[in-house]
Design a protein around this motif. Structure first.
Motif, PDB file in Angstrom:
ATOM      1  N   SER A   1       0.866  -1.185   0.000  1.00  0.00           N
ATOM      2  CA  SER A   1       0.000   0.000   0.000  1.00  0.00           C
ATOM      3  C   SER A   1       0.899   1.231   0.000  1.00  0.00           C
ATOM      4  O   SER A   1       2.004   1.196   0.572  1.00  0.00           O
ATOM      5  CB  SER A   1      -0.934   0.010   1.203  1.00  0.00           C
TER       6      SER A   1
ATOM      7  N   SER B   1       0.642   5.344   0.775  1.00  0.00           N
ATOM      8  CA  SER B   1      -0.241   6.358   1.367  1.00  0.00           C
ATOM      9  C   SER B   1       0.204   7.736   0.907  1.00  0.00           C
ATOM     10  O   SER B   1       1.397   8.059   0.934  1.00  0.00           O
ATOM     11  CB  SER B   1      -0.163   6.274   2.890  1.00  0.00           C
TER      12      SER B   1
ATOM     13  N   GLY C   1       3.807   7.274   3.143  1.00  0.00           N
ATOM     14  CA  GLY C   1       4.066   5.970   3.755  1.00  0.00           C
ATOM     15  C   GLY C   1       3.942   4.866   2.724  1.00  0.00           C
ATOM     16  O   GLY C   1       3.131   4.949   1.801  1.00  0.00           O
ATOM     17  N   ALA C   2       4.802   3.845   2.856  1.00  0.00           N
ATOM     18  CA  ALA C   2       4.736   2.691   1.949  1.00  0.00           C
ATOM     19  C   ALA C   2       4.841   1.430   2.785  1.00  0.00           C
ATOM     20  O   ALA C   2       5.600   1.383   3.758  1.00  0.00           O
ATOM     21  CB  ALA C   2       5.876   2.749   0.944  1.00  0.00           C
ATOM     22  N   LEU C   3       4.033   0.441   2.431  1.00  0.00           N
ATOM     23  CA  LEU C   3       4.034  -0.817   3.192  1.00  0.00           C
ATOM     24  C   LEU C   3       4.079  -1.974   2.199  1.00  0.00           C
ATOM     25  O   LEU C   3       3.345  -1.969   1.201  1.00  0.00           O
ATOM     26  CB  LEU C   3       2.747  -0.871   4.025  1.00  0.00           C
TER      27      LEU C   3
ATOM     28  N   GLY D   1       7.785  -1.412   6.131  1.00  0.00           N
ATOM     29  CA  GLY D   1       7.287  -0.132   5.616  1.00  0.00           C
ATOM     30  C   GLY D   1       8.259   1.017   5.818  1.00  0.00           C
ATOM     31  O   GLY D   1       9.266   0.909   6.536  1.00  0.00           O
ATOM     32  N   PHE D   2       7.924   2.093   5.174  1.00  0.00           N
ATOM     33  CA  PHE D   2       8.732   3.317   5.253  1.00  0.00           C
ATOM     34  C   PHE D   2       7.791   4.506   5.431  1.00  0.00           C
ATOM     35  O   PHE D   2       6.778   4.596   4.751  1.00  0.00           O
ATOM     36  CB  PHE D   2       9.523   3.531   3.952  1.00  0.00           C
TER      37      PHE D   2
ATOM     38  N   ALA E   1      -4.015  -3.128   5.152  1.00  0.00           N
ATOM     39  CA  ALA E   1      -2.966  -2.516   5.976  1.00  0.00           C
ATOM     40  C   ALA E   1      -2.349  -1.324   5.254  1.00  0.00           C
ATOM     41  O   ALA E   1      -2.081  -1.398   4.052  1.00  0.00           O
ATOM     42  CB  ALA E   1      -1.890  -3.556   6.279  1.00  0.00           C
ATOM     43  N   THR E   2      -2.122  -0.251   5.984  1.00  0.00           N
ATOM     44  CA  THR E   2      -1.474   0.938   5.419  1.00  0.00           C
ATOM     45  C   THR E   2      -0.489   1.495   6.442  1.00  0.00           C
ATOM     46  O   THR E   2      -0.541   1.131   7.621  1.00  0.00           O
ATOM     47  CB  THR E   2      -2.513   2.037   5.075  1.00  0.00           C
ATOM     48  N   LEU E   3       0.393   2.389   5.988  1.00  0.00           N
ATOM     49  CA  LEU E   3       1.317   3.054   6.917  1.00  0.00           C
ATOM     50  C   LEU E   3       1.272   4.551   6.630  1.00  0.00           C
ATOM     51  O   LEU E   3       1.346   4.962   5.471  1.00  0.00           O
ATOM     52  CB  LEU E   3       2.737   2.509   6.725  1.00  0.00           C
ATOM     53  N   TRP E   4       1.138   5.324   7.686  1.00  0.00           N
ATOM     54  CA  TRP E   4       0.980   6.777   7.533  1.00  0.00           C
ATOM     55  C   TRP E   4       2.087   7.503   8.268  1.00  0.00           C
ATOM     56  O   TRP E   4       2.674   6.968   9.206  1.00  0.00           O
ATOM     57  CB  TRP E   4      -0.392   7.222   8.040  1.00  0.00           C
ATOM     58  N   ASN E   5       2.266   8.743   7.855  1.00  0.00           N
ATOM     59  CA  ASN E   5       3.270   9.586   8.471  1.00  0.00           C
ATOM     60  C   ASN E   5       3.022   9.718   9.972  1.00  0.00           C
ATOM     61  O   ASN E   5       1.900   9.957  10.393  1.00  0.00           O
ATOM     62  CB  ASN E   5       3.162  10.975   7.823  1.00  0.00           C
TER      63      ASN E   5
END
Lengths: 175, 221
Positions: free
Chosen positions: A81, A83, A91-93, A159-160, B151-155
């Protein structure tokens, strides 16, 4: 009228089915690592991986792009994903599956040699009802994350996002 | 079986069952009774973080209720990895909690034995949590796909954000995380299958396929 109904039906079917389709291109970890949260854009993600199978809005300006992969079982699982806040990646996962070398905690730590991961067990839920042994490892200096779940402690996501220092600078900049 | 009073209760299908007074020795105990009887503990579980909680002595009636409840649950769910079932007074975190689970241990509070509660249902839910925690990654992934988790990842976040995309769910807290969702769904599969089938048909099908036709409550004779 009939044409309009057919069109609606087709649109409806496509939108329902879209999440259970695999992505057209393979989303490799090497390519995900090329991206830089805070700098990379939607165009760059589209160039690398094609169109997402799903777009999930989170707020007026934020949305996540979802990419899938077909597993050996035939099931379609989420592979990655990305974001975005506006046009910018925040964000990257990426999910390792099926004996990928990066399913091992040790392998991920070796891959990110020099990272200072803070290990955090999820622990009790906020109602004191269930204790989770899921673990997250996060390096605030580099904005790298990986997580494991359950007893087997196999990595389920890497993720990052924006490192703490850059996030502080960026929020000060926007003030 | 020891003499005990069977409290009135309502079966999962809604049939009311009146209370009765069982005489000792009326029938042979199932094999699982001895195993689980040895695991009923009257002290705080090891490494229990809520030190202000108090343990209690089991009454014979409570023991019978728990052992009967375990016999009624599908053997696939009743994982013998559970090292102890502990009798505690009240949850310090949330006094309404009937039970809690921690590292393969289950705590049962006073609330679990209130007349409105079904002990088998309370235990089934706790065993479901423990089952999920023991699932290997491919099984967890398979469930997450069927149940439509994303699933996601955010700042600014130091962990991934998990979102339930499924429209129907049986309890609000199913949206908290896949484990809570799984435990709720197994509970409803066993005790309110119609509701689960209506609200989350794909999850109902996944559970049916995974656990097979024998995955249902057993009649305790």
């Amino acid at each position: 009228m009939k044409l309009a109904l057919n069109l609606l039906l087709i649109l409806g079917l496509t939108s329902c089915a879209s999440f259970s389709l695999p992505s057209a291109r393979i989303v490799s970890f090497a390519d995900v690592e090329k991206l830089e949260p805070g700098k990379s854009t939607k165009d760059q993600v589209r160039t690398l991986f094609g169109k997402p199978v799903k777009v999930s809005p989170r707020s007026a300006t934020q949305e996540a792009w979802i990419y899938n992969e077909m597993l050996s079982t035939g099931a379609i699982g989420q592979k990655a994903s990305f974001s975005f806040d506006g046009e910018i990646l925040v964000g990257a996962l990426w999910m390792p599956y099926e004996s990928d070398p990066l399913e091992s905690v040790q392998a991920v730590q070796e891959h990110f040699r020099g990272a200072n991961f803070i290990r955090k067990v999820k622990g009790w839920d906020n109602q004191g009802h269930s204790y989770s042994e899921d673990v997250s490892y996060y390096d605030p200096g580099r904005g790298i994350l990986f997580t494991t779940s359950g007893r087997d402690q196999i990595v389920n996501a890497i993720g990052f996002n924006l490192p703490d220092i850059k996030r502080r600078v960026s929020s000060e900049y926007t003030k | 079986m020891q003499a005990h009073i069977q409290s009135a209760y309502v079966r999962s299908d809604g049939t009311p069952v009146s209370g009765s007074n069982h005489r000792a020795g009326c029938k042979k105990n199932p094999a699982s009774y001895a195993f689980w009887n040895n695991r009923l503990k009257a002290r705080l579980p090891p490494k229990w973080e809520f030190k202000n909680e108090k343990s209690k002595v089991w009454t014979e009636d409570e023991k019978e209720k728990v052992l009967e409840a375990i016999s009624a649950l599908p053997p696939l769910l009743v994982n013998k990895i559970v090292s102890g079932i502990y009798r505690l007074k009240t949850s310090a975190q949330l006094p309404e909690n009937p039970a809690a689970n921690f590292q393969n241990q289950i705590a049962l509070y006073d609330k679990a034995f209130e007349s409105k509660r079904n002990v088998a249902r309370v235990l089934g839910y706790e065993f479901s949590h423990i089952y999920f925690q023991g699932m290997e990654k491919p099984e967890q992934v398979d469930y997450a796909i069927a149940a439509e988790w994303e699933a996601t990842l955010w700042n600014g976040l130091r962990d991934k954000e998990l979102t339930l995309n499924r429209k129907g769910f049986v309890e609000d807290d199913s949206q908290n995380n896949p484990e809570e969702d799984f435990a709720n769904n197994i509970e409803y599969f066993l005790f309110n299958p119609k509701t689960l089938k209506e609200k989350s048909p794909k999850v109902y099908d996944w559970i049916s396929k995974k656990f097979g036709g024998n995955f249902k409550l057993r009649i305790v004779k």
